[in-house]
Design a protein around this motif. Structure first.
Motif, PDB file in Angstrom:
ATOM      1  N   ALA A 255       0.851  -1.294   0.115  1.00 50.93           N
ATOM      2  CA  ALA A 255       0.031  -0.323   0.020  1.00 50.93           C
ATOM      3  C   ALA A 255       0.714   1.172   0.187  1.00 50.93           C
ATOM      4  N   ALA A 256       0.718   2.194  -0.485  1.00 52.39           N
ATOM      5  CA  ALA A 256       0.632   3.688  -1.023  1.00 52.39           C
ATOM      6  C   ALA A 256      -0.049   3.995   0.810  1.00 52.39           C
ATOM      7  N   ILE A 257       1.520   4.802   1.340  1.00 49.17           N
ATOM      8  CA  ILE A 257       0.948   5.537   3.107  1.00 49.17           C
ATOM      9  C   ILE A 257       1.282   7.170   2.422  1.00 49.17           C
ATOM     10  N   VAL A 258       1.140   7.798   2.348  1.00 47.80           N
ATOM     11  CA  VAL A 258       0.925   9.279   1.724  1.00 47.80           C
ATOM     12  C   VAL A 258       0.027   9.985   3.414  1.00 47.80           C
ATOM     13  N   LYS A 259      -0.204   9.396   4.144  1.00 51.06           N
ATOM     14  CA  LYS A 259      -0.456  10.757   5.664  1.00 51.06           C
ATOM     15  C   LYS A 259       0.589  12.076   5.370  1.00 51.06           C
ATOM     16  N   GLY A 260       0.617  12.427   6.807  1.00 50.66           N
ATOM     17  CA  GLY A 260       1.447  13.699   6.844  1.00 50.66           C
ATOM     18  C   GLY A 260       2.244  14.717   5.986  1.00 50.66           C
ATOM     19  N   ASP A 261       0.638  14.606   5.019  1.00 51.87           N
ATOM     20  CA  ASP A 261       1.236  15.123   3.744  1.00 51.87           C
ATOM     21  C   ASP A 261       2.470  14.561   2.963  1.00 51.87           C
ATOM     22  N   ALA A 262       2.806  13.461   2.566  1.00 46.43           N
ATOM     23  CA  ALA A 262       3.252  12.262   2.225  1.00 46.43           C
ATOM     24  C   ALA A 262       4.634  12.906   3.456  1.00 46.43           C
ATOM     25  N   TYR A 263       4.569  12.986   4.291  1.00 48.06           N
ATOM     26  CA  TYR A 263       5.791  13.118   5.102  1.00 48.06           C
ATOM     27  C   TYR A 263       6.299  14.299   4.340  1.00 48.06           C
ATOM     28  N   GLY A 264       5.772  15.223   3.777  1.00 48.34           N
ATOM     29  CA  GLY A 264       6.291  16.459   4.133  1.00 48.34           C
ATOM     30  C   GLY A 264       6.451  17.038   2.695  1.00 48.34           C
ATOM     31  N   HIS A 265       6.930  15.567   1.790  1.00 53.26           N
ATOM     32  CA  HIS A 265       6.932  15.658  -0.064  1.00 53.26           C
ATOM     33  C   HIS A 265       6.188  16.235  -0.672  1.00 53.26           C
ATOM     34  N   GLY A 266       4.966  16.524  -0.109  1.00 52.07           N
ATOM     35  CA  GLY A 266       3.757  16.826  -0.482  1.00 52.07           C
ATOM     36  C   GLY A 266       2.752  15.149  -1.323  1.00 52.07           C
ATOM     37  N   MET A 267       1.241  15.577  -0.504  1.00 50.56           N
ATOM     38  CA  MET A 267       0.764  14.388  -1.255  1.00 50.56           C
ATOM     39  C   MET A 267       0.218  14.402  -2.762  1.00 50.56           C
ATOM     40  N   VAL A 268      -0.553  15.371  -2.920  1.00 48.80           N
ATOM     41  CA  VAL A 268      -1.040  14.826  -4.315  1.00 48.80           C
ATOM     42  C   VAL A 268      -0.265  15.049  -5.156  1.00 48.80           C
ATOM     43  N   GLU A 269       1.379  15.275  -5.322  1.00 44.30           N
ATOM     44  CA  GLU A 269       2.287  14.658  -6.617  1.00 44.30           C
ATOM     45  C   GLU A 269       2.997  13.975  -5.909  1.00 44.30           C
TER      46      GLU A 269
ATOM     47  N   GLU B 291      13.238  11.164  11.411  1.00 42.92           N
ATOM     48  CA  GLU B 291      13.414  12.965  10.339  1.00 42.92           C
ATOM     49  C   GLU B 291      11.784  12.813   9.718  1.00 42.92           C
ATOM     50  N   HIS B 292      10.987  11.938  10.366  1.00 45.39           N
ATOM     51  CA  HIS B 292       9.294  12.650  10.340  1.00 45.39           C
ATOM     52  C   HIS B 292       9.131  13.723  10.390  1.00 45.39           C
ATOM     53  N   GLU B 293       9.050  14.447  11.078  1.00 43.09           N
ATOM     54  CA  GLU B 293       8.764  15.330  12.288  1.00 43.09           C
ATOM     55  C   GLU B 293      10.049  16.882  11.318  1.00 43.09           C
ATOM     56  N   ALA B 294      11.213  15.899  11.259  1.00 45.15           N
ATOM     57  CA  ALA B 294      12.210  17.403  10.488  1.00 45.15           C
ATOM     58  C   ALA B 294      11.672  17.258   9.349  1.00 45.15           C
ATOM     59  N   ILE B 295      11.345  16.815   8.303  1.00 44.05           N
ATOM     60  CA  ILE B 295      11.417  16.946   6.905  1.00 44.05           C
ATOM     61  C   ILE B 295      10.072  17.889   7.026  1.00 44.05           C
ATOM     62  N   ILE B 296       8.748  16.711   7.595  1.00 41.60           N
ATOM     63  CA  ILE B 296       7.116  17.611   7.067  1.00 41.60           C
ATOM     64  C   ILE B 296       7.318  19.457   7.865  1.00 41.60           C
ATOM     65  N   ALA B 297       8.084  19.101   8.923  1.00 35.96           N
ATOM     66  CA  ALA B 297       8.148  21.046   9.017  1.00 35.96           C
ATOM     67  C   ALA B 297       8.723  21.547   8.175  1.00 35.96           C
ATOM     68  N   LEU B 298       9.859  20.890   7.115  1.00 30.79           N
ATOM     69  CA  LEU B 298      10.350  21.550   5.964  1.00 30.79           C
ATOM     70  C   LEU B 298       9.532  21.419   4.661  1.00 30.79           C
ATOM     71  N   GLY B 299       9.036  20.960   5.141  1.00 30.47           N
ATOM     72  CA  GLY B 299       7.752  20.523   3.666  1.00 30.47           C
ATOM     73  C   GLY B 299       6.489  21.944   3.774  1.00 30.47           C
ATOM     74  N   ARG B 300       6.424  21.884   5.062  1.00 34.07           N
ATOM     75  CA  ARG B 300       5.288  22.780   5.159  1.00 34.07           C
ATOM     76  C   ARG B 300       5.749  24.187   5.131  1.00 34.07           C
ATOM     77  N   GLY B 301       6.899  24.301   5.551  1.00 33.38           N
ATOM     78  CA  GLY B 301       7.112  25.677   5.687  1.00 33.38           C
ATOM     79  C   GLY B 301       8.285  26.655   4.340  1.00 33.38           C
ATOM     80  N   CYS B 302       8.318  25.542   3.652  1.00 35.25           N
ATOM     81  CA  CYS B 302       9.139  25.863   2.950  1.00 35.25           C
ATOM     82  C   CYS B 302       8.438  25.420   1.433  1.00 35.25           C
ATOM     83  N   TYR B 303       8.968  26.790   0.185  1.00 37.92           N
ATOM     84  CA  TYR B 303       8.197  26.176  -0.777  1.00 37.92           C
ATOM     85  C   TYR B 303       8.433  25.249  -2.031  1.00 37.92           C
TER      86      TYR B 303
END
Length: 381
Positions: free
Chosen positions: A48-62, A359-371
């Motif tokens: 299965a593909a798990i895309v919670k947390g905005d795909a772990y900060g990488h962007g859920m949709v893309e 790593e989850h928290e660190a990358i999700i934070a950057l994914g939310r805060g950066c373009y």
């Protein structure tokens, strides 16, 4: 992936424009595709593909579009609202399930949009059963049986109540979630798998879904019929004490907006927590905690210019961070140079370990805060 210390002409124009004054996360979709396909090959059943947390900060949709092209047929989001977004994005082909379940108020829309609820409690089970009775046909649902986490999931005390209601459902799988697979606690993992199999054996027959990312790498005895590797799909290392077998898709770059020369004793940043021990060159980067670069990096973090490391000095502020570039040749760093926050030189785990998080928290934070921008979307795995 993008690792240059100057603005890359390979990036879209909007990303290049933003990189003159703010940080940008560059996500390599080809890396996500390769990770998922490698994990799917490890499964004894399906993946299965798990895309919670905005795909772990990488962007859920893309990310979801990429995973669908990579062969994913089943997607899990955390929230029901995200599942609706995903259905609108991916169309009617794949199965989409909401891990946190669906409330009574949302069940009508879930049925209409073909969103599969994960049943986590007596109340959710009753809601799903009632919906099945109303539609006059079994309702597709995953059933979460708690075996150690004491978080979501039906408890053993719920089993007698559950049995008659489960007959109204088309159970896609009985699932549980490992509490300590990350710690390679094999005894607890085996106990949880045994508890799941034992409890599921009393219910209408259906597949089992057991392993998360770390569980996948413990061996097929922990897999069940459906594996659910979340973080590893997005390059977060599933191995506690070994090199990462997967690709880290994200690179975060921040531009140098000013370079200052400090004299011995000069302070940097709020509360003057760092003073230059001698003459120092300091670069000011356009990134701070508003962009997800956690304040815990103050006086502890590092950035990279190419393969050369520069330490953070002073406190990370809302939009700016200072780094000591004295050890780098003057010709290598200038206003407009790109500092790597995470990428080829500074990996996910190193970034997270600096501030004592995962790593989850660190990358999700950057994914939310950066373009965020994307590369590798048309690459073939």
């Amino acid at each position: 992936m993008i690792h240059e210390t100057s603005i890359s002409t390979d990036l879209p124009a909007e990303a290049r424009r933003r990189l003159t004054s703010e940080p940008v996360m560059v996500v390599d979709l080809a890396a996500i595709r390769r990770n998922f396909q490698a994990l799917a090959r490890m499964a004894q059943g399906s993946c299965a593909a798990i895309v919670k947390g905005d795909a772990y900060g990488h962007g859920m949709v893309e990310s979801a579009r990429t995973l669908l092209a990579a062969g994913a047929e089943l997607f899990f989001t955390a929230r029901f609202e995200d599942a609706l977004v995903l259905r609108n994005t991916l169309g009617q082909g794949p199965r989409i399930a909401a891990l946190d379940g669906v409330t009574e108020d949302g069940m009508k829309e879930a049925v209409a949009q073909d969103i599969i609820p994960v049943v986590n409690s007596r109340e959710q089970l009753q809601t799903a059963s009632d919906a099945a009775i109303r539609q006059g046909a079994p309702l597709a649902a995953f059933v979460h049986l708690d075996t150690a986490m004491n978080r979501l999931g039906l408890a053993p005390d719920d089993d007698d109540l559950a049995l008659p209601l489960l007959k109204n459902l088309d159970v896609q799988a009985y699932m549980t979630h490992f509490a300590s697979a990350d710690d390679v606690d094999l005894d607890l993992c085996r106990l949880q798998a045994e508890r799941l199999r034992d409890r599921a054996s009393r219910f209408p027959e259906a597949p089992l879904s057991i392993a998360n990312s770390c569980g996948v790498f413990l061996g097929q005895e922990f897999h069940g019929h459906i594996i659910r590797p979340g973080k590893s799909t997005f390059g977060i290392n599933p191995l506690a004490d070994a090199a990462n077998p997967l690709h880290e898709p994200a690179t975060v770059l921040a531009p140098v907006v000013q370079i200052r020369t400090l004299c011995k004793g000069d302070p940097v940043g709020y509360s003057c927590t760092w003073h230059a021990p001698e003459t120092r060159r300091v670069a000011i980067l356009a990134i701070g905690y508003a962009n997800g670069y956690l304040r815990g990096n103050s006086n502890l973090g590092h950035v990279a210019f190419g393969d050369r490391i520069a330490p953070v000095v002073g406190r990370v502020s809302m939009d700016l961070t200072a780094v000591d570039i004295s050890a780098l040749p003057e010709s290598t760093v200038h206003v407009g140079s790109m500092a790597e926050i995470v990428g080829k030189t500074i990996n996910y785990r190193s970034l997270a370990n600096t501030v004592g998080t995962n790593e989850h928290e660190a990358i999700i934070a950057l994914g939310r805060g950066c373009y965020r921008t994307y590369v590798g979307g048309d690459a073939v795995a």
